[in-house]
Design a protein around this motif. Structure first.
Motif, mmCIF file in Angstrom:
data_model
loop_
_atom_site.group_PDB
_atom_site.id
_atom_site.type_symbol
_atom_site.label_atom_id
_atom_site.label_comp_id
_atom_site.label_asym_id
_atom_site.label_seq_id
_atom_site.Cartn_x
_atom_site.Cartn_y
_atom_site.Cartn_z
ATOM 1 N N GLU A 1 0.714 -1.422 0.114
ATOM 2 C CA GLU A 1 0.350 0.170 0.028
ATOM 3 C C GLU A 1 0.519 0.972 -0.085
ATOM 4 O O GLU A 1 1.454 1.273 0.324
ATOM 5 N N ALA A 2 0.856 1.860 -0.885
ATOM 6 C CA ALA A 2 1.058 3.268 -0.655
ATOM 7 C C ALA A 2 0.342 4.408 -0.253
ATOM 8 O O ALA A 2 -1.079 4.708 -0.602
ATOM 9 N N ILE A 3 0.689 5.235 0.586
ATOM 10 C CA ILE A 3 -0.482 6.106 1.707
ATOM 11 C C ILE A 3 0.610 7.967 1.531
ATOM 12 O O ILE A 3 0.971 8.108 1.998
ATOM 13 N N PRO A 4 -0.120 8.248 0.237
ATOM 14 C CA PRO A 4 0.066 9.526 0.284
ATOM 15 C C PRO A 4 0.121 10.976 1.130
ATOM 16 O O PRO A 4 -1.081 10.593 2.260
ATOM 17 N N SER A 5 0.721 12.267 1.099
ATOM 18 C CA SER A 5 0.450 13.190 1.740
ATOM 19 C C SER A 5 0.245 12.045 3.183
ATOM 20 O O SER A 5 -0.984 12.880 3.885
ATOM 21 N N PRO A 6 1.334 11.540 4.299
ATOM 22 C CA PRO A 6 0.323 11.453 5.115
ATOM 23 C C PRO A 6 0.331 12.763 6.541
ATOM 24 O O PRO A 6 1.452 13.053 6.250
ATOM 25 N N ALA A 7 -0.752 12.630 7.494
ATOM 26 C CA ALA A 7 -1.133 13.451 7.854
ATOM 27 C C ALA A 7 0.169 14.043 9.667
ATOM 28 O O ALA A 7 0.622 12.614 9.553
ATOM 29 N N PRO A 8 0.292 14.456 9.987
ATOM 30 C CA PRO A 8 1.130 14.159 11.518
ATOM 31 C C PRO A 8 0.109 13.274 12.193
ATOM 32 O O PRO A 8 1.146 12.584 13.341
ATOM 33 N N ASP A 9 -1.295 12.670 12.271
ATOM 34 C CA ASP A 9 -1.571 12.269 13.383
ATOM 35 C C ASP A 9 -1.578 10.546 12.545
ATOM 36 O O ASP A 9 -2.079 9.913 12.684
ATOM 37 N N PHE A 10 -0.766 10.567 11.108
ATOM 38 C CA PHE A 10 -0.310 9.019 10.838
ATOM 39 C C PHE A 10 0.725 8.334 12.059
ATOM 40 O O PHE A 10 1.480 8.496 12.313
ATOM 41 N N ARG A 11 0.531 7.707 11.845
ATOM 42 C CA ARG A 11 1.253 6.504 13.005
ATOM 43 C C ARG A 11 2.182 5.315 11.987
ATOM 44 O O ARG A 11 2.038 4.907 11.263
ATOM 45 N N LEU A 12 3.047 5.660 12.138
ATOM 46 C CA LEU A 12 4.477 4.774 11.479
ATOM 47 C C LEU A 12 4.020 3.337 11.989
ATOM 48 O O LEU A 12 4.216 3.393 13.406
ATOM 49 N N ALA A 13 5.334 2.473 11.451
ATOM 50 C CA ALA A 13 5.493 1.174 11.716
ATOM 51 C C ALA A 13 6.900 0.449 10.913
ATOM 52 O O ALA A 13 7.221 0.911 9.936
ATOM 53 N N GLY A 14 7.178 -0.060 11.780
ATOM 54 C CA GLY A 14 8.723 -0.891 11.763
ATOM 55 C C GLY A 14 8.392 -1.250 9.930
ATOM 56 O O GLY A 14 7.356 -1.965 9.875
ATOM 57 N N GLY A 15 9.103 -0.824 8.982
ATOM 58 C CA GLY A 15 9.349 -1.968 7.717
ATOM 59 C C GLY A 15 8.791 -0.571 6.669
ATOM 60 O O GLY A 15 8.672 -0.782 5.738
ATOM 61 N N ASP A 16 7.910 0.434 7.363
ATOM 62 C CA ASP A 16 7.824 1.551 6.541
ATOM 63 C C ASP A 16 8.885 2.428 5.582
ATOM 64 O O ASP A 16 9.787 2.193 5.978
ATOM 65 N N THR A 17 8.376 2.433 4.355
ATOM 66 C CA THR A 17 9.334 2.861 3.643
ATOM 67 C C THR A 17 8.706 4.558 3.379
ATOM 68 O O THR A 17 7.885 4.771 2.848
ATOM 69 N N LEU A 18 9.625 5.349 3.764
ATOM 70 C CA LEU A 18 9.053 6.667 4.125
ATOM 71 C C LEU A 18 9.988 7.887 2.530
ATOM 72 O O LEU A 18 11.227 7.390 2.469
#
Length: 156
Positions: free
Chosen positions: A120-137
């Protein structure tokens, strides 16, 4: 070819040629490259190591494959902006925390414009977006801003 992340350093690429010669290239975060050639009688013993500056490695990249760049480097412009992929480690300090807590744009001037998570691609994540290990930013900014972002995101 295989790629191995080297936290805080860059990415190591290993290749075995058709003639069974083992080579590796370390793509340092600052753009420099280290090219290693290993002995044929002992593939773990480095016979030659060559450190290339950013300019030398760019010339070599252009010679080997024009318009090619590191897999992490998505795009550069004449304006000095860079778009790069930065992977969040499973043991990252930011695993489970909100994007806004990183203070990325405020502290580095770099912006996280998308997050790749599994398929999945999450475009324009908001400040309340929760990060997770393995995410590629996907991060955009100056080279200096990207390097500062990588340091912040590499925190364990």
């Amino acid at each position: 070819m295989s790629a191995t992340p080297l936290p805080g350093i860059g990415v190591k690429y290993d290749l075995t040629t058709r003639e069974h010669q083992h080579l590796s290239v370390i793509a340092h975060r600052d753009g420099a490259r280290t090219v290693n050639v290993y002995r044929s009688d002992d593939p773990d013993a480095c016979a030659q190591s060559l450190r290339l500056t950013v300019a030398e490695s760019a010339a070599m990249i252009d010679a080997l494959m024009p318009d090619h760049h590191s897999p992490n480097l998505l795009h550069t412009t004449d304006l000095g902006l860079v778009a790069e992929r930065i992977e969040l480690s499973a043991v990252s300090h930011w695993n489970g925390r909100l994007l806004g807590e990183t203070r990325m744009r405020t502290d580095t001037g770099a912006s996280i414009v998308a997050v790749l998570r599994r398929a999945e691609a999450i475009p324009s994540p908001a400040p309340d977006f929760r990060l997770a290990g393995g995410d590629t930013l996907i991060v955009i900014g100056t080279r200096e801003g990207i390097e500062a972002a990588a340091e912040i995101l590499g925190r364990e």
